[in-house]
Design an enzyme around this catalytic site. Sequence first.
Site, PDB file in Angstrom:
ATOM      1  N   GLN A 171      34.286   8.148   5.867  1.00 26.70           N
ATOM      2  CA  GLN A 171      33.624   8.048   4.432  1.00 26.70           C
ATOM      3  C   GLN A 171      33.308   6.748   3.938  1.00 26.70           C
ATOM      4  O   GLN A 171      33.129   5.753   4.623  1.00 26.70           O
ATOM      5  CB  GLN A 171      34.368   9.128   3.262  1.00 26.70           C
ATOM      6  CG  GLN A 171      34.278  10.375   3.808  1.00 26.70           C
ATOM      7  CD  GLN A 171      35.379  10.817   4.704  1.00 26.70           C
ATOM      8  OE1 GLN A 171      36.737  10.484   4.598  1.00 26.70           O
ATOM      9  NE2 GLN A 171      35.382  11.704   5.685  1.00 26.70           N
TER      10      GLN A 171
ATOM     11  N   GLY B 270      32.115  12.217  10.633  1.00 24.30           N
ATOM     12  CA  GLY B 270      31.556  12.127  11.787  1.00 24.30           C
ATOM     13  C   GLY B 270      30.983  11.024  12.176  1.00 24.30           C
ATOM     14  O   GLY B 270      30.034  10.604  11.797  1.00 24.30           O
ATOM     15  N   HIS B 271      31.743  10.456  13.229  1.00 27.42           N
ATOM     16  CA  HIS B 271      31.472   8.974  13.697  1.00 27.42           C
ATOM     17  C   HIS B 271      30.626   9.059  14.835  1.00 27.42           C
ATOM     18  O   HIS B 271      30.997   9.457  15.825  1.00 27.42           O
ATOM     19  CB  HIS B 271      32.446   8.043  13.894  1.00 27.42           C
ATOM     20  CG  HIS B 271      33.321   7.750  12.425  1.00 27.42           C
ATOM     21  ND1 HIS B 271      34.688   7.346  12.447  1.00 27.42           N
ATOM     22  CD2 HIS B 271      32.800   7.946  11.281  1.00 27.42           C
ATOM     23  CE1 HIS B 271      34.982   7.123  11.033  1.00 27.42           C
ATOM     24  NE2 HIS B 271      34.069   7.526  10.380  1.00 27.42           N
TER      25      HIS B 271
ATOM     26  N   GLY C 294      24.990  18.887   9.485  1.00 30.45           N
ATOM     27  CA  GLY C 294      23.584  18.832   9.703  1.00 30.45           C
ATOM     28  C   GLY C 294      22.868  18.894   8.449  1.00 30.45           C
ATOM     29  O   GLY C 294      21.694  19.077   8.443  1.00 30.45           O
TER      30      GLY C 294
ATOM     31  N   LYS D  13      29.444   3.194  10.621  1.00 27.37           N
ATOM     32  CA  LYS D  13      30.773   2.502  10.929  1.00 27.37           C
ATOM     33  C   LYS D  13      31.044   2.571  12.361  1.00 27.37           C
ATOM     34  O   LYS D  13      31.654   1.828  13.127  1.00 27.37           O
ATOM     35  CB  LYS D  13      32.019   3.275   9.911  1.00 27.37           C
ATOM     36  CG  LYS D  13      31.643   2.764   8.520  1.00 27.37           C
ATOM     37  CD  LYS D  13      32.924   3.455   7.693  1.00 27.37           C
ATOM     38  CE  LYS D  13      32.921   4.858   7.656  1.00 27.37           C
ATOM     39  NZ  LYS D  13      31.604   5.380   7.128  1.00 27.37           N
TER      40      LYS D  13
ATOM     41  N   ARG E  58      20.428  14.268   4.185  1.00 25.66           N
ATOM     42  CA  ARG E  58      20.994  13.197   3.275  1.00 25.66           C
ATOM     43  C   ARG E  58      20.062  13.004   2.397  1.00 25.66           C
ATOM     44  O   ARG E  58      18.923  12.869   2.897  1.00 25.66           O
ATOM     45  CB  ARG E  58      21.516  12.397   4.198  1.00 25.66           C
ATOM     46  CG  ARG E  58      22.597  12.451   5.294  1.00 25.66           C
ATOM     47  CD  ARG E  58      22.968  11.296   5.813  1.00 25.66           C
ATOM     48  NE  ARG E  58      24.034  11.679   6.826  1.00 25.66           N
ATOM     49  CZ  ARG E  58      24.142  10.819   8.206  1.00 25.66           C
ATOM     50  NH1 ARG E  58      23.297  10.035   8.424  1.00 25.66           N
ATOM     51  NH2 ARG E  58      25.111  11.745   9.060  1.00 25.66           N
TER      52      ARG E  58
ATOM     53  N   ASP F  66      28.348   7.573   5.917  1.00 24.46           N
ATOM     54  CA  ASP F  66      27.396   7.453   6.842  1.00 24.46           C
ATOM     55  C   ASP F  66      26.807   5.986   7.066  1.00 24.46           C
ATOM     56  O   ASP F  66      25.481   5.991   7.110  1.00 24.46           O
ATOM     57  CB  ASP F  66      26.294   8.305   6.615  1.00 24.46           C
ATOM     58  CG  ASP F  66      26.897   9.902   6.399  1.00 24.46           C
ATOM     59  OD1 ASP F  66      27.744  10.225   7.368  1.00 24.46           O
ATOM     60  OD2 ASP F  66      26.673  10.773   5.434  1.00 24.46           O
ATOM     61  N   GLU F  67      27.579   4.979   6.847  1.00 19.10           N
ATOM     62  CA  GLU F  67      26.968   3.815   7.310  1.00 19.10           C
ATOM     63  C   GLU F  67      26.630   3.001   8.264  1.00 19.10           C
ATOM     64  O   GLU F  67      25.993   2.219   8.592  1.00 19.10           O
ATOM     65  CB  GLU F  67      27.771   2.542   6.275  1.00 19.10           C
ATOM     66  CG  GLU F  67      28.013   2.877   4.818  1.00 19.10           C
ATOM     67  CD  GLU F  67      29.108   3.817   4.540  1.00 19.10           C
ATOM     68  OE1 GLU F  67      29.556   4.316   5.349  1.00 19.10           O
ATOM     69  OE2 GLU F  67      29.419   3.848   3.218  1.00 19.10           O
TER      70      GLU F  67
END
Length: 441
Positions: A224, A40-41, A302, A16, A305, A13-14
Site C-alpha cells: 500500500q 497486489g505487487h 480489477g 513498488k 483506479r 499502486d506506485e
Amino acid sequence: MANIVVVGTQWGDEGKGKVVDVITPHVDVVVRYQGGNNAGHTVVVGREKYVLQSIPSGILHRGCRCVVGCGVVVDPGSLIEEMESLVQRGVTLDGNLFISKNAHLIMPYHPALDRASEAKLGKRRIGTTGKGVGPAYVDKAARVGIRMADLLNEPLFREKLELNVAQKNRLLREIYDAQTFTVEEILNQYLRYAGWLAPYVTDTALLLTRWIDSGYKVLFEGAQGTMLDVDHGTYPYITSSSTTAGGAATGTGVPPTRIHGVLGVSKAYTTRVGGGPFPSEMSGAIAEHIRARGNEYGAVTGRPRRCGWFDAVVGRYAVRINGLDTVALTKLDVLDQCETIKVCTGYRYRGEILTDFPEDETVVGEAEPAYEELEGWGASTRGAKNEADLPAKARRYLERLEELLGVPFCLISTGAQRDETILCEDSPLLRWFPSVRSSLL
Ligand code: IMP
C-alpha cells in the site's frame, strides 16, 4: 552493508513491485512487514507477468530469502494458492520462504465482517478490497486474534477458534444480519492449511537478526502507501496497518537502529482506489486517458483506479513521515502524450494556501488544489535508459518534482520491464548498493 525500506509515497499502486525487483539482486533478503493479500505487487519478467499478494516479490530471484513478517496478516488459503502457482512456474520456495510465527491469520469470518461492515457504512464506506484485512487487525489489537503459531498447535487453535466463532457469529447475525460459520468447518479446512504451511513457519525476528549479524542485506518491502497508513494516512479512508517506514521495525522485529535508509516510490502522477479525499483528482477525458495508458485497474480487485496529477503536498508529507532519502519515480512514460502537465504545489483552504499536508479529515476533504502547469514533452520516453535520452521538457518536469520534494530521485521507470529503468546520476541507491550500476547498464 545496507538494510533499506521501500515504501509507497501515495495511496499505493506506485509500482513498488518493479522497484523492489530491480534492487533485489543486490540484497540477500526481502521481507514484507504489513498488510496482507489486499496488496497486489505486479512484476513483469520478459513475457511473464506475476502478481504477488502476500509473498515478497524477491521470491522471483533465485537464492533470495523471503520473509513474511509478524506485521503481515495472512490468509492461509490465498497464500497457499499463491505458493502453488509460483511452484508451477518453476519458483523454489523451500529454503527461500519463511513465515513469522507471530503473523496473524485472516479467518473466514474476517472477509464476511469486512463486506458486512462496508455495506452498513453506506456513503461513508471505505471501498476496501474485501479481503478481511481490517477485521483481522481489529482482532489483533483486541487481543483475540489467532496467529500462525496457534495454527500449528491444534488444541490451542480449537480453543481460540471456538471463542472467536461464538463472538463473530453473534456480530454477523445480530448486527449485520449476515451468514454465520461453524467451528468444525473452519477447523478442518485450517488444519489442512497447517500441514501445508508448517515447514515455512518460524521465529523470523530471530532469523532476520542473525542474518543481519552475519552481514546479509535486507530489503523491507512496504505494501500500500503512506496515505493509507493507519496513523498517518487519510483516516478513516485507510488500510489498517502501518504502511510507513516505522512499520518496518515493528512489523519484523528488526530494530530501527539496524535500518540504514528509506526509499520512496512515487508515480509520475497519482492514483487512488476506494473512497476518501483525493485533492489532485482529475476528471473527464484526461482521467480516462491516464487510466487507459497507465492500465490503472486494481491488480487484486480489477477496480478502475481514480487518477490525479502529481501532488507535491502529499510527496513532501511522505518525505517527512518516512524520512525518505530518495525517491524512485515510476510510469513517466504514461504522461508522454499530455499537452500540459499539472503539479499540485499547495492546497487552497479558506483563503489560505497550505503547503503542509493537513492531518484533519475535513480540511483535506475541502481543500482545492493549487496547480502549477508545465509543458508536456510530446515524445516517447518509453524504455529510455539514460536521463540524457529524455526530452528536455521531461527532464524539466523531473527537476521540478525533485525541487518540490527536496530529495533526489534514484531511479526513473519508463516501462514495466526490468530494464526499462534509468539510474539517475549520483543516484543515492549507489551509496547502498554500488553494484546496481553494472546491473542496469
Ligand atoms: P483494505 O486494505 O482492504 O481494508 O482497504 C482499505 C483501503 O485501502 C481501500 O481504499 C483500498 O482500496 C485500499 N487498498 C488496500 N490495499 C491496496 C493496495 O494494495 N493498493 C492500493 N490501495 C489499496
